[in-house]
Design a protein around this motif. Structure first.
Motif, PDB file in Angstrom:
ATOM      1  N   PHE A 158      -0.367 -17.090  36.546  1.00 47.34           N
ATOM      2  CA  PHE A 158      -0.380 -15.649  36.794  1.00 47.34           C
ATOM      3  C   PHE A 158       0.072 -15.359  38.215  1.00 47.34           C
ATOM      4  N   HIS A 187      -3.930  -9.690  33.280  1.00 42.72           N
ATOM      5  CA  HIS A 187      -3.986  -9.695  31.809  1.00 42.72           C
ATOM      6  C   HIS A 187      -5.152  -8.817  31.363  1.00 42.72           C
ATOM      7  N   SER A 189      -7.547  -9.899  29.526  1.00 42.05           N
ATOM      8  CA  SER A 189      -8.711 -10.750  29.243  1.00 42.05           C
ATOM      9  C   SER A 189      -9.974 -10.372  30.033  1.00 42.05           C
ATOM     10  N   GLN A 192     -12.565  -8.544  28.077  1.00 43.24           N
ATOM     11  CA  GLN A 192     -13.464  -9.376  27.242  1.00 43.24           C
ATOM     12  C   GLN A 192     -14.791  -9.585  27.939  1.00 43.24           C
ATOM     13  N   ARG A 213       1.983  -8.094  37.227  1.00 43.21           N
ATOM     14  CA  ARG A 213       2.283  -9.426  37.769  1.00 43.21           C
ATOM     15  C   ARG A 213       3.391  -9.333  38.804  1.00 43.21           C
ATOM     16  N   GLN A 227      -0.635  -5.098  27.509  1.00 44.78           N
ATOM     17  CA  GLN A 227      -1.113  -6.126  26.583  1.00 44.78           C
ATOM     18  C   GLN A 227      -2.193  -5.536  25.693  1.00 44.78           C
ATOM     19  N   GLU A 229      -5.700  -7.124  23.804  1.00 43.09           N
ATOM     20  CA  GLU A 229      -6.576  -8.281  23.730  1.00 43.09           C
ATOM     21  C   GLU A 229      -7.473  -8.079  22.526  1.00 43.09           C
ATOM     22  N   PHE A 267      -5.200 -22.672  27.207  1.00 47.93           N
ATOM     23  CA  PHE A 267      -5.664 -21.591  28.083  1.00 47.93           C
ATOM     24  C   PHE A 267      -7.047 -21.990  28.564  1.00 47.93           C
ATOM     25  N   PHE A 269      -9.592 -20.220  29.108  1.00 51.83           N
ATOM     26  CA  PHE A 269     -10.706 -19.443  28.538  1.00 51.83           C
ATOM     27  C   PHE A 269     -10.945 -19.705  27.068  1.00 51.83           C
ATOM     28  N   THR A 270     -10.137 -20.556  26.447  1.00 55.30           N
ATOM     29  CA  THR A 270     -10.362 -20.864  25.031  1.00 55.30           C
ATOM     30  C   THR A 270     -10.300 -22.367  24.804  1.00 55.30           C
ATOM     31  N   GLY A 301      -1.104 -15.522  22.985  1.00 59.96           N
ATOM     32  CA  GLY A 301      -2.019 -16.651  23.054  1.00 59.96           C
ATOM     33  C   GLY A 301      -3.327 -16.329  22.365  1.00 59.96           C
ATOM     34  N   CYS A 302      -4.054 -17.393  21.991  1.00 61.52           N
ATOM     35  CA  CYS A 302      -5.334 -17.167  21.317  1.00 61.52           C
ATOM     36  C   CYS A 302      -6.160 -18.447  21.336  1.00 61.52           C
ATOM     37  N   GLY A 303      -7.345 -18.383  20.806  1.00 55.71           N
ATOM     38  CA  GLY A 303      -8.176 -19.580  20.719  1.00 55.71           C
ATOM     39  C   GLY A 303      -9.632 -19.218  20.502  1.00 55.71           C
ATOM     40  N   ALA A 324     -10.550 -15.221  20.501  1.00 58.51           N
ATOM     41  CA  ALA A 324      -9.881 -14.168  21.267  1.00 58.51           C
ATOM     42  C   ALA A 324      -8.386 -14.353  21.132  1.00 58.51           C
ATOM     43  N   PHE A 325      -7.659 -13.281  21.342  1.00 57.29           N
ATOM     44  CA  PHE A 325      -6.199 -13.386  21.356  1.00 57.29           C
ATOM     45  C   PHE A 325      -5.655 -12.294  22.267  1.00 57.29           C
ATOM     46  N   GLY A 326      -4.433 -12.477  22.724  1.00 55.38           N
ATOM     47  CA  GLY A 326      -3.819 -11.462  23.577  1.00 55.38           C
ATOM     48  C   GLY A 326      -2.308 -11.541  23.460  1.00 55.38           C
TER      49      GLY A 326
HETATM   50  N1  DAH Z   1      -4.471 -13.639  28.751  1.00 58.72           N
HETATM   51  C1  DAH Z   1      -3.408 -14.462  28.249  1.00 58.72           C
HETATM   52  C2  DAH Z   1      -2.116 -14.149  28.981  1.00 58.72           C
HETATM   53  O1  DAH Z   1      -2.003 -13.075  29.524  1.00 58.72           O
HETATM   54  C3  DAH Z   1      -3.210 -14.263  26.792  1.00 58.72           C
HETATM   55  C4  DAH Z   1      -4.356 -14.797  26.029  1.00 58.72           C
HETATM   56  C5  DAH Z   1      -4.393 -16.107  25.645  1.00 58.72           C
HETATM   57  C6  DAH Z   1      -5.434 -13.988  25.724  1.00 58.72           C
HETATM   58  C7  DAH Z   1      -5.454 -16.632  24.940  1.00 58.72           C
HETATM   59  C8  DAH Z   1      -6.512 -14.494  25.018  1.00 58.72           C
HETATM   60  C9  DAH Z   1      -6.492 -15.815  24.629  1.00 58.72           C
HETATM   61  O2  DAH Z   1      -7.555 -13.764  24.689  1.00 58.72           O
HETATM   62  O3  DAH Z   1      -7.533 -16.300  23.937  1.00 58.72           O
HETATM   63  O4  DAH Z   1      -1.235 -14.918  28.984  1.00 58.72           O
END
Ligand code: DAH
Length: 356
Positions: A158, A187, A189, A192, A213, A227, A229, A267, A269-270, A301-303, A324-326
Motif C-alpha cells: 500500500f 483500502h 478493510s 471491518q 494511494r 472499493q 468490502e 493477505f 488479514f486473512t 482479494g478475499c479469505g 472477508a473480501f474486497g
Molecule cells: N484490502 C485489500 C486491498 O485493498 C483487498 C482485500 C483482500 C480485502 C482480502 C479483504 C480481503 O477483505 O479479505 O488490496
C-alpha cells in the motif's frame, strides 16, 4: 296579522333576499338590512312592549329562532361566495412547476456512484447491511488491527498517503491511546475493524467507500478510487461460504453467464487468502484482449478472517469464524462498459459522463 306571522314573514323576506344576492358584494350590502336596528326583524323587537306579558317568552323565542335562521343562511351564502373567490384566486396565482423542471437539463449520478449503488442493492438483496467508516484513518485501523504491525513487509503493498497534522498528534488513538499516524485509508478493510468493534456477531455487512494511494494517475490507476468490502462473521462459516457468496453475487450483478473462481494468494488479514477472478465480462470466457485470452479477469482479494484480526476486535476466534473480501468499484465499472482509460472517469468531460 299576529306577531308570530309578522316574525315568519320577516324571516322569509330576509332569507329570500339572501338567496337573491348573486355575489359577495351584494351580500355585504344586505347586511345592515338583515341584522341592523332598522332591519325588519330588528324592528319587531320593539313590538315586545305591546305583547301581553304571558306571550312575551314565546315571542322572544320565535324572534331569536328567526334571527338564528337568517344568520345561518347568510353564513352559508358568504362561505359559498368566498370559496368561489378563493378558487378564482388560486387559478390565477397557479405556478406550473413541472414546466421549469422539464425545461432545465437535469444531471444524473456519476457512473461510479451508480455502480456503487447497484452493488449495494445486490448485497442488500442477499441480506447484507451497508456500513461506512472515515476516510482519514489511524495506523491502528488501516494496518495494525488488520494484522499488519509496523515494519510488516506487506505494508509496502500500500503506497500510503500520511496526513501532516502539525503538532495535533492528540487526535491519534493507537492501541493503548498513544499518539499515532493519521493517514488516508488505503483500502476499505479498516471499516471491518470498526464494525467488529461495535457490533456483536453475527455480522453480514458490506462497506463501500473512497480510498487513497500514492499512485500517479495512468490508464489503470488513480490516486483516489473506490472499493467495496464484504465481511461475514458467524458460527461455522467456512471457505465454501465465501466461494458460494462470491459466486452468487457475481451471477446477481453480472447475470448468469458470469462465474467466479478463487486462486490462492496472500493477505495479512486473512488465512487462508485468495484472489478471486470472474469470467471475462467482455468475451464471457472465450478469451479476448481485455482478459489477455484467459477468459478470466481478476476482481479482488478475499479469505477467512485471520484469528488475530478477530482477537484485535474482541471476538473469540474459537467460537466465531468469518470471511472477508474486497474489490475495486472503478475497475468494475471500467470493465463493464469497456472504458479504456480510468482517467476519463474523473476529468468530468460532460460528453463522456452523459453516456452512462
Ligand atoms: N484490502 C485489500 C486491498 O485493498 C483487498 C482485500 C483482500 C480485502 C482480502 C479483504 C480481503 O477483505 O479479505 O488490496
Amino acid at each position: 296579522m299576529s306577531v308570530h306571522d309578522q316574525i315568519a314573514e320577516a324571516q322569509t323576506a330576509a332569507v329570500v333576499s339572501i338567496d337573491q344576492a348573486d355575489d359577495l358584494e351584494s351580500l355585504t350590502d344586505l347586511e345592515s338590512s338583515l341584522f341592523g336596528k332598522k332591519s325588519q326583524l330588528g324592528g319587531l323587537k320593539r313590538l315586545m312592549g305591546e305583547v301581553a306579558p304571558e306571550e312575551r317568552a314565546g315571542v322572544g323565542q320565535a324572534l331569536n329562532e328567526a334571527q338564528r335562521i337568517v344568520r345561518e343562511a347568510h353564513a352559508v351564502a358568504k362561505e359559498r361566495f368566498l370559496s368561489v373567490t378563493r378558487r378564482a384566486e388560486l387559478e390565477t396565482e397557479r405556478l406550473d412547476l413541472s414546466e421549469s423542471v422539464e425545461a432545465t437539463a437535469r444531471g444524473h449520478l456519476h457512473l461510479v456512484t451508480q455502480t456503487m449503488e447497484r452493488l449495494e442493492d445486490v448485497f442488500v438483496g442477499m441480506g447484507f447491511t451497508v456500513s461506512e467508516g472515515p476516510q482519514a484513518e489511524t495506523d491502528w485501523y488501516n494496518f495494525e488491527a488488520l494484522n499488519l504491525p509496523a515494519a510488516h513487509p506487506a505494508r509496502s503493498m500500500f503506497d500510503t498517503l500520511y496526513l501532516d497534522l502539525g503538532d495535533r498528534t492528540e487526535i491519534g488513538d493507537g492501541e493503548g491511546g498513544e499518539a499515532t499516524n493519521i493517514l488516508l485509508r488505503t483500502h476499505t478493510s479498516p471499516v471491518q475493524i470498526r464494525v467488529m468493534e461495535t457490533l456483536p456477531p453475527p455480522i453480514y455487512t458490506v462497506c463501500p467507500g473512497r480510498v487513497f494511494r500514492r499512485d500517479t494517475a495512468d490508464a489503470s490507476h488513480m490516486p483516489v478510487f473506490h472499493q467495496i468490502e464484504g465481511l461475514v462473521v458467524d458460527h461455522g462459516i467456512s471457505l465454501a461460504d465465501l466461494a458460494g457468496t462470491l459466486n452468487e453475487f457475481t451471477a446477481a450483478y453480472f447475470g448468469g453467464a458470469i462465474r467466479s473462481r478463487l486462486r490462492p494468494s496472500y493477505f495479512p488479514f486473512t488465512e487462508p487468502s485468495a484472489e478471486f477472478d470472474i469470467t471475462c465480462v467482455i468475451c464471457e470466457g472465450d478469451g479476448c484482449q481485455t482478459c489477455q485470452r484467459t477468459g478470466w479477469i481478476e476482481l479482488g482479494g478475499c479469505g477467512m478472517v485471520h484469528p488475530n484480526v478477530l482477537g484485535n476486535c474482541g471476538i473469540d476466534s474459537e467460537e466465531w469464524t468469518g470471511f472477508a473480501f474486497g474489490f475495486g468499484i472503478d475497475r468494475l465499472a471500467l470493465m463493464r462498459y469497456g472504458i479504456k482509460d480510468l482517467r476519463d472517469m474523473y476529468t468530468n468531460d460532460i460528453r463522456f459522463l452523459r453516456q452512462f
